[in-house]
Design a protein around this motif. Sequence first.
Motif, PDB file in Angstrom:
ATOM      1  N   PHE A 141      -3.713  35.674 -51.540  1.00 36.93           N
ATOM      2  CA  PHE A 141      -2.194  35.667 -51.032  1.00 36.93           C
ATOM      3  C   PHE A 141      -1.989  33.713 -51.293  1.00 36.93           C
ATOM      4  O   PHE A 141      -1.177  33.261 -52.218  1.00 36.93           O
ATOM      5  N   LEU A 142      -2.416  33.071 -50.445  1.00 40.08           N
ATOM      6  CA  LEU A 142      -2.005  31.923 -50.406  1.00 40.08           C
ATOM      7  C   LEU A 142      -2.642  31.152 -51.813  1.00 40.08           C
ATOM      8  O   LEU A 142      -2.391  30.131 -52.790  1.00 40.08           O
ATOM      9  N   LEU A 143      -4.132  31.478 -52.052  1.00 37.50           N
ATOM     10  CA  LEU A 143      -4.674  30.953 -53.752  1.00 37.50           C
ATOM     11  C   LEU A 143      -3.895  31.643 -55.199  1.00 37.50           C
ATOM     12  O   LEU A 143      -3.482  30.399 -55.511  1.00 37.50           O
ATOM     13  N   LYS A 144      -3.319  32.391 -54.441  1.00 36.86           N
ATOM     14  CA  LYS A 144      -2.352  32.420 -55.910  1.00 36.86           C
ATOM     15  C   LYS A 144      -1.413  31.732 -55.819  1.00 36.86           C
ATOM     16  O   LYS A 144      -0.546  31.359 -57.202  1.00 36.86           O
ATOM     17  N   HIS A 145      -0.783  31.856 -54.485  1.00 34.02           N
ATOM     18  CA  HIS A 145       0.957  30.782 -55.163  1.00 34.02           C
ATOM     19  C   HIS A 145      -0.287  29.517 -55.326  1.00 34.02           C
ATOM     20  O   HIS A 145       0.826  28.689 -56.089  1.00 34.02           O
ATOM     21  N   PHE A 146      -0.856  28.584 -54.654  1.00 33.02           N
ATOM     22  CA  PHE A 146      -1.134  27.145 -54.661  1.00 33.02           C
ATOM     23  C   PHE A 146      -1.756  27.727 -56.018  1.00 33.02           C
ATOM     24  O   PHE A 146      -1.543  26.035 -57.271  1.00 33.02           O
ATOM     25  N   LEU A 147      -2.899  27.966 -56.687  1.00 28.63           N
ATOM     26  CA  LEU A 147      -3.240  28.648 -58.272  1.00 28.63           C
ATOM     27  C   LEU A 147      -2.026  28.685 -59.007  1.00 28.63           C
ATOM     28  O   LEU A 147      -2.229  27.746 -60.254  1.00 28.63           O
ATOM     29  N   SER A 148      -0.584  29.286 -58.368  1.00 35.41           N
ATOM     30  CA  SER A 148      -0.187  29.430 -59.633  1.00 35.41           C
ATOM     31  C   SER A 148       0.915  27.670 -60.117  1.00 35.41           C
ATOM     32  O   SER A 148       1.268  27.518 -60.879  1.00 35.41           O
ATOM     33  N   GLU A 176      -7.766  20.893 -56.382  1.00 38.00           N
ATOM     34  CA  GLU A 176      -6.684  20.679 -54.728  1.00 38.00           C
ATOM     35  C   GLU A 176      -5.714  22.212 -54.476  1.00 38.00           C
ATOM     36  O   GLU A 176      -5.434  22.193 -53.463  1.00 38.00           O
ATOM     37  N   ALA A 177      -5.459  23.390 -55.268  1.00 38.43           N
ATOM     38  CA  ALA A 177      -5.359  24.423 -55.233  1.00 38.43           C
ATOM     39  C   ALA A 177      -5.984  25.014 -53.932  1.00 38.43           C
ATOM     40  O   ALA A 177      -5.297  25.405 -52.858  1.00 38.43           O
ATOM     41  N   VAL A 178      -7.591  24.699 -54.312  1.00 38.25           N
ATOM     42  CA  VAL A 178      -8.185  25.471 -53.589  1.00 38.25           C
ATOM     43  C   VAL A 178      -7.626  24.814 -52.168  1.00 38.25           C
ATOM     44  O   VAL A 178      -8.033  25.400 -50.744  1.00 38.25           O
ATOM     45  N   GLN A 179      -7.761  23.582 -52.633  1.00 33.26           N
ATOM     46  CA  GLN A 179      -8.073  22.716 -50.897  1.00 33.26           C
ATOM     47  C   GLN A 179      -6.729  23.090 -49.746  1.00 33.26           C
ATOM     48  O   GLN A 179      -7.010  23.427 -48.339  1.00 33.26           O
ATOM     49  N   TYR A 223     -12.912  40.148 -52.547  1.00 35.34           N
ATOM     50  CA  TYR A 223     -13.203  40.325 -54.222  1.00 35.34           C
ATOM     51  C   TYR A 223     -11.530  41.026 -54.564  1.00 35.34           C
ATOM     52  O   TYR A 223     -11.135  40.903 -55.857  1.00 35.34           O
ATOM     53  N   ILE A 224     -11.987  42.697 -53.665  1.00 37.39           N
ATOM     54  CA  ILE A 224     -10.445  43.145 -54.635  1.00 37.39           C
ATOM     55  C   ILE A 224      -9.373  42.618 -54.362  1.00 37.39           C
ATOM     56  O   ILE A 224      -8.796  42.721 -55.562  1.00 37.39           O
ATOM     57  N   PHE A 225      -9.253  41.879 -53.550  1.00 37.31           N
ATOM     58  CA  PHE A 225      -7.003  41.219 -53.733  1.00 37.31           C
ATOM     59  C   PHE A 225      -7.076  40.452 -54.642  1.00 37.31           C
ATOM     60  O   PHE A 225      -6.734  39.896 -55.219  1.00 37.31           O
ATOM     61  N   LEU A 226      -8.846  39.515 -54.755  1.00 42.36           N
ATOM     62  CA  LEU A 226      -8.695  37.923 -55.484  1.00 42.36           C
ATOM     63  C   LEU A 226      -8.791  38.837 -56.988  1.00 42.36           C
ATOM     64  O   LEU A 226      -7.850  37.758 -57.590  1.00 42.36           O
ATOM     65  N   ARG A 227      -9.300  39.609 -57.674  1.00 43.77           N
ATOM     66  CA  ARG A 227      -9.166  39.856 -58.738  1.00 43.77           C
ATOM     67  C   ARG A 227      -7.905  40.525 -58.958  1.00 43.77           C
ATOM     68  O   ARG A 227      -7.779  40.507 -60.641  1.00 43.77           O
TER      69      ARG A 227
END
Length: 417
Positions: free
Chosen positions: A318-325, A339-342, A16-20
């Motif tokens: 950090f993978l979510l961060k990259h692909f969502l960006s 698709e980014a989440v996948q 949670y802390i990382f995602l937020r």
Amino acid sequence: MKISIVGAGISGLSTYIFLRKHLPSPPAPLPPHEFVIYDAYPAPSRKEREAGSTSIIGGGLGIAPNGKRMVRALSREIHQAVVSQGYGVVRFQFNSARGWTIGSVPIVDLKGEPELMVMSSRQGMWECISGPPPFRDEVSDEVLVRKKVVRVVRSVTGKPVLRFEDGGEEQFDLVIGADGIKSVVKEAIVGDKYPAIYTGFYSVGGFVPSELLPQLPENNAELLPPKSQVVMTFGPGGFFGYGPFCAAPSSVCCKDPVIQHLIRESEIKLKIATWVTPKLPTWASNGVVLVGDAAHALPSSSRQGASGALEDAYAITFLLKHFLSLAYDSGSTSMSEEEAVQIASEKYCAIRKPHVEAILDGAMKLEMRRDKAGIVAEYAMYFIMWIKCKFFPGYMNRPIYQYSVEAEIEKAIHSVK
Ligand SMILES: Cc1cc2nc3c(=O)[nH]c(=O)nc-3n(C[C@H](O)[C@H](O)[C@H](O)COP(=O)(O)OP(=O)(O)OC[C@H]3O[C@@H](n4cnc5c(N)ncnc54)[C@H](O)[C@@H]3O)c2cc1C
């Protein structure tokens, strides 16, 4: 995105802390991300916390150098709090149940910023992330909801829906399963064919105030001091570990007779059957991702439960961060959030699964050797440990302590066409 984290243990709260902190904000007109954490049980009461080591709050655990780097990434304040309330150790000593010292290994990673292993109570570590002031300001009361998830199902559009014990349900775009060894979220990914496996061992444990430990007799040449404050004695039926777990300095010299003393003096309230998660075919599917013990509970002899959980939290974030960006920068034309989440989830499994499974294999070999436990197996175990301590002391832990989740993420990102 509506993001739910099931489980407020070390993996759930750190995710949670990382995602937020790190998820990119979606561009207008997309709504901002919403977070909620669900945990089935209330936080331990003051009385339960003061009862020492119990099955409600747990006993002691080690945060290895690789886990410590992740704690530093969470925040400098949390890192400082973990270090101050725990006890930094530099070596582990291994003894045999027959009364001799097998050897010792360093548990410090001197590369980059040096990190020692910190021994901590599980509750102490958890409070640094979630607990009352002065430690935290990271997890607000509004975000942590005390509700039990009983199942994860799919909506008609395929999105994950949490079903609660109280009969309610709610749909999310992303569900992080951080619900520990008996994970219900796991079933949404792999069905019910992979229940946790009982190792055949029980963990019992407790804390003893250092002033109750036997003092080192003066001028006693017979009792050689150990090479480390943490001593693990392996035998045919299990292992016994002792060491300092909090910041109070101890003038006590730990010696093997300490084991008998500890058993005599301790009131054992922590009795937990030890389970491991079998290797799962995958840790993620369609917006549901497992972290920590839900994906891979490891035997305690691996000393990687908490550290592996922290690495998972970092990796998925950090993978979510990259692909969502990428998705947001492309204006959702070439990649959607879904698709980014996948893609991030697939990369996460590709990075983390082989690494954690190698740790599981190593730890299970030791467990199985103990389980068979004839005298030949017992001496073979001591011999292998002696060889490792004598000739490869640094190497024993290096692949784990120097594993760089950051480098693995970089590689995974650049392997995308
Ligand atoms: C009570 C307890 C005592 C422990 N004691 C030790 C110890 O002494 N030494 C050691 O090395 N490790 C111990 N562990 C394990 C250690 O905490 C983990 O290996 C490591 O910290 C990774 O944890 P995790 O967050 O993935 O899982 P956990 O620490 O197991 O946390 C999972 C969380 O999910 C919640 N949860 C579970 N099911 C549901 C559900 N259906 N709905 C909502 N919430 C749910 C639980 O209440 C818990 O807060 C203990 C774990 C627990 C739960």
